[in-house]
Every structure is written in C-alpha cells, then in structure tokens.
Motif scaffolding. Structure first.
Motif, mmCIF file in Angstrom:
data_model
loop_
_atom_site.group_PDB
_atom_site.id
_atom_site.type_symbol
_atom_site.label_atom_id
_atom_site.label_comp_id
_atom_site.label_asym_id
_atom_site.label_seq_id
_atom_site.Cartn_x
_atom_site.Cartn_y
_atom_site.Cartn_z
ATOM 1 N N UNK A 144 44.137 46.514 30.691
ATOM 2 C CA UNK A 144 43.680 45.867 31.925
ATOM 3 C C UNK A 144 42.729 44.727 31.628
ATOM 4 N N UNK A 145 41.957 44.868 30.528
ATOM 5 C CA UNK A 145 40.958 43.841 30.226
ATOM 6 C C UNK A 145 41.604 42.524 29.831
ATOM 7 N N UNK A 147 45.083 41.866 30.679
ATOM 8 C CA UNK A 147 46.287 41.611 31.475
ATOM 9 C C UNK A 147 46.260 40.317 32.279
ATOM 10 N N UNK A 148 45.152 39.948 32.935
ATOM 11 C CA UNK A 148 45.214 38.751 33.782
ATOM 12 C C UNK A 148 45.347 37.458 33.000
ATOM 13 N N UNK A 177 42.551 50.941 29.796
ATOM 14 C CA UNK A 177 41.460 50.031 30.170
ATOM 15 C C UNK A 177 41.540 48.763 29.332
#
Lengths: 276, 163
Positions: A47-48, A50-51, A44
């Motif tokens: 993912x927080x 990654x962008x 998680x």
C-alpha cells in the motif's frame, strides 16, 4: 545564438536516469525487503508504494527513449552490448508490475498468492541486479569497431559488474527502507528504521568497494582521481575528495535520522522515553 | 499505380496486409454499429431486455484488442521491405545480435505474456463472475477520494498508511 542540443539532451537523459533511480529505487527496494517482513506487513508495504510506482517507472522510459531518439548511434551500440541484462530487466519489471495487481486478486492465501508474492520479490530483485549489471558493464567499456558493437554476448558479465549489481541491491533496499520509515507507523516503521540503519552501513561499504574496484578499470580513472593502488597524488585527490566525503556525510545523516522515533536528526534524546 | 508498378523485391506480403487491414476496419465498423444499437435500444427503453445485444456486447469484448493488433500488423508488414519507407531497407538496419539470441528472447517474451495474460484473464473472469457489488442506491464514498483513485485503494487497504 546556437543551441547545443546534444548537451541539453544529455542533461535530460541524465536527469531522467537519476530520477528513475531515486523514485523506482524505493519501489524496487520495498520489493527486495519483502522476504524480511511478515504477511500482514507485506500488505502495508505494498500500500505504501501502490499509488506512485507506475509513475516512478516511467522515468526509465524517458531515459531509454531519449537515448534512442537523441543518440541513436550510442543506442545502437549499447543495446546489443547489454542485450541479455536489459532483456532480463524487462521481464523482471513485467512480473513485478503485474504481481502488484494479481497478488491482491488472487485471494488472501493459497497457491496464487504465493506465486505472485514470489513474482513480486523475484521481479524486484532481478530487475535491480540486471540494472547493476548494465551499469557495471557500461563502466567497463563496450568494444566498438567503426560504427558498430564488436564485442561478445557476455562481455558485461565480470566480477566487477556482479559487485556493482550486489551494491545496487543494497542501495535500492536502503531507499525502500527509508521510504517505509517515511510512510508507515508502529511496528513496521520500527523494523524499517532498523533496516535503514543496517543498510546505510552496508551501502557505505559497498560504495567504498565499488570505488576501489573502479580504480582498476582504466588508467584514466586513476589519473582523474589522483589515487592508484600504490600511491596517492594529494594535489589531485584533495580536489575530488569532497565527493566521497559528501556521500559519507549523507549516509551518516541517514543512519542517525533512522534512530528510534522521537530522536530527530543529530539531536540526542533530551530524556529517556517514559516506560509504561 | 498498381502493385505491378513496383519491382517484386519492393513489395510487402500482400495477403497479410490485405486481410489485416480489412479485419481492423471491419471490427471498427462493428464497434460503431454496436454503439449505435446500444444508443437506439437505450432510447427505446429496451436495453435491459435485449439478449441479442448483451450477447453481441460480450462477443465484442476483445474486439478493440484484436483491431489494434490487426492495425499494427498491417502497418508493420505493409512497410516492408523498408524500415524507413522509401529510404532504408530493413536488411540494412539489423543489429549485430545473432538470430539465436533474438529468437530466444522472443520465446521468453511469448512465455511471459502467456503466463501474464492467462492469469489476467482468469482474474478478470473471476471478477466478472462475482458481479457488481450492490443493486441500485446512490454511491457511498467510503473515503475522501474517488473510488478509482489509487490513493483511495491505498487507504482502504490499510489504515496504518498515512496519506
């Protein structure tokens, strides 16, 4: 009308470095916090960030490139002086960046996954330490003779720069924890809130320590701040005092804001949450 | 003017520059040829069946990479002995760092790249061996974002993340 180009460029570089610290600070901070999270939470956490992590890192390129293009003499003196920490930082950033993708591709468990998780943690932490060493080394001063660097290969390695490096690790970890509070929910967010509170205290202590240590670097510093180890010149210090006071206030707001969900900012909860 | 018109100390290493440049241009021509062959085969309907084309495409996989490297080598070696062509020689532009330190850092970078590129090659080949996800059919977009968008990957990875 003449345009003061060096001043404009100095401003651009300062802005780029500030934005880099603020933005890549939380990316590196999430990596620093990795060892304290469970494997599922780690996914998680990745993912927080990654962008956005790619774009955040590019502010460093603007800062470094700007220094090279606009202030080549300064660049030619600072880079040899900081050769080892900068080289270390670059290698660490390579591993950190690549570990993002390779961690996912290496499968859900096993040697590959462990290696790239370690690379992610190690890369983030070493990059932060290296940046702190560069900052500390720069603050200490760089030996210059004529138009060239005239110091030794390890000039930057002193207790002061190590203190700055440790403080930077705490600072980035605080940024990372606060980003996780913003971006996640549930149990991970609760953990991130706890991390944020502890790190806010740690960063406050670290900043105080570094500030005091900086006083011993150069007589200019004690003159500007009006504070020395033995005596405080209140006329001068009261002018400068808003800076540390504002920092302390910001850390306090951060600490209070990271209390359990439902208690926002400075307002205490109006009633205790219902117990189910 | 030919090479003879320049003094020997003003000449770059001719062998490297010559071959690097030809490798780059040759690969460029091959890439264009591959593109035309592919377009022709597509027009004639033989794209799926042409084993020769498929093999050629696989062999040309690294060609872009090699061509770029060859181009950079020819540019950097061709510029020697100047660092700013015609104005400043490379020997006048060196920094006060010892050869040992520079050599050590070069070695470190080579090792790092060896690790990263080997791992990358392994993972890419794994993905290639796995093959495409499904045959035919329209694309289903599981999320609000285009599949290649980083936000889509983030959503897909974990529902707990707020957009």
């Amino acid at each position: 009308m003449s345009v003061d180009l060096p001043l404009i460029w100095a401003f651009i570089i300062a802005l780029a470095v500030f934005l880099y610290v603020a933005l890549d600070g939380f990316d590196l901070g999430v990596g620093i916090l990795f060892p304290f999270a469970s494997p599922k939470e780690r996914d998680v956490m990745t993912s927080a960030i990654a962008p956005v992590w790619d774009g955040n890192e590019t502010w460093l390129v603007l800062g470094g490139g700007g220094l090279f293009a606009a202030f080549p003499l300064a660049y030619s003196i600072i880079m040899p002086a900081m050769y080892l920490p900068i080289g270390l930082m670059l290698v660490a950033l390579i591993f950190r960046g690549v570990a993002f993708e390779f961690r996912a591709k290496a499968g859900p468990s096993g040697r590959g996954r462990k290696f790239w998780t370690a690379a992610f943690i190690g890369g983030s932490t070493v990059a932060t330490i290296a940046q702190g060493l560069v900052l500390g080394g720069f603050l200490q001063g760089v030996k210059v003779e004529g138009r060239g660097f005239a110091g030794g290969f390890f000039d930057w390695l002193t207790p002061f720069s190590l203190l700055v490096a440790a403080s930077l690790v705490a600072g980035y970890a605080l940024l990372g924890a606060a980003w996780l509070v913003y971006k996640t929910e549930g149990e991970l967010q609760a953990r991130a809130r706890r991390w944020t509170r502890r790190l806010a205290v740690a960063v406050a202590c670290a900043m105080a320590a570094v500030s005091l240590a900086t006083l011993s670097l150069d007589p200019e510093v004690t003159k500007r701040w009006g504070v020395s180890m033995t005596h405080v010149e209140w006329g001068r210090f009261l002018l400068m005092a808003p800076l540390p006071l504002a920092t302390g206030a910001a850390l306090l707001l951060c600490f209070l804001g990271a209390r359990e969900a439902g208690t926002h900012g400075l307002r205490a909860p109006l009633r205790t949450p219902a117990v189910s | 003017e030919g090479l003879d018109a320049f003094a020997p100390e003003d000449r770059p290493n001719v062998f490297i520059v010559f071959w690097a440049f030809r490798i780059m241009v040759g690969l460029g021509v091959l890439m264009i040829a591959l593109g035309w062959a592919g377009a022709l085969l597509w027009r004639l309907g033989g794209l799926d069946g042409s084993k020769l084309f498929h093999r050629a495409a696989v062999l040309m996989g690294a060609s872009g990479f090699v061509a770029v490297l060859a181009g950079w080598v020819s540019a950097e070696v061709g510029r020697q002995p100047y660092v700013v062509y015609g104005l400043m020689r490379t020997a006048d532009a060196i920094s006060p760092i010892g050869a040992g330190e520079v050599g050590a850092s070069l070695l470190v970078y080579m090792i790092v790249y060896a690790i990263v590129f080997s791992a990358g090659a392994v993972y890419i080949l794994r993905v290639v061996a796995h093959g495409p996800e499904r045959e035919g059919g329209p694309l289903e977009l599981p999320s609000l974002h285009a599949p290649g968008n980083a936000l889509a990957a983030a959503e897909e990875n974990n529902e707990e993340v707020r957009p």
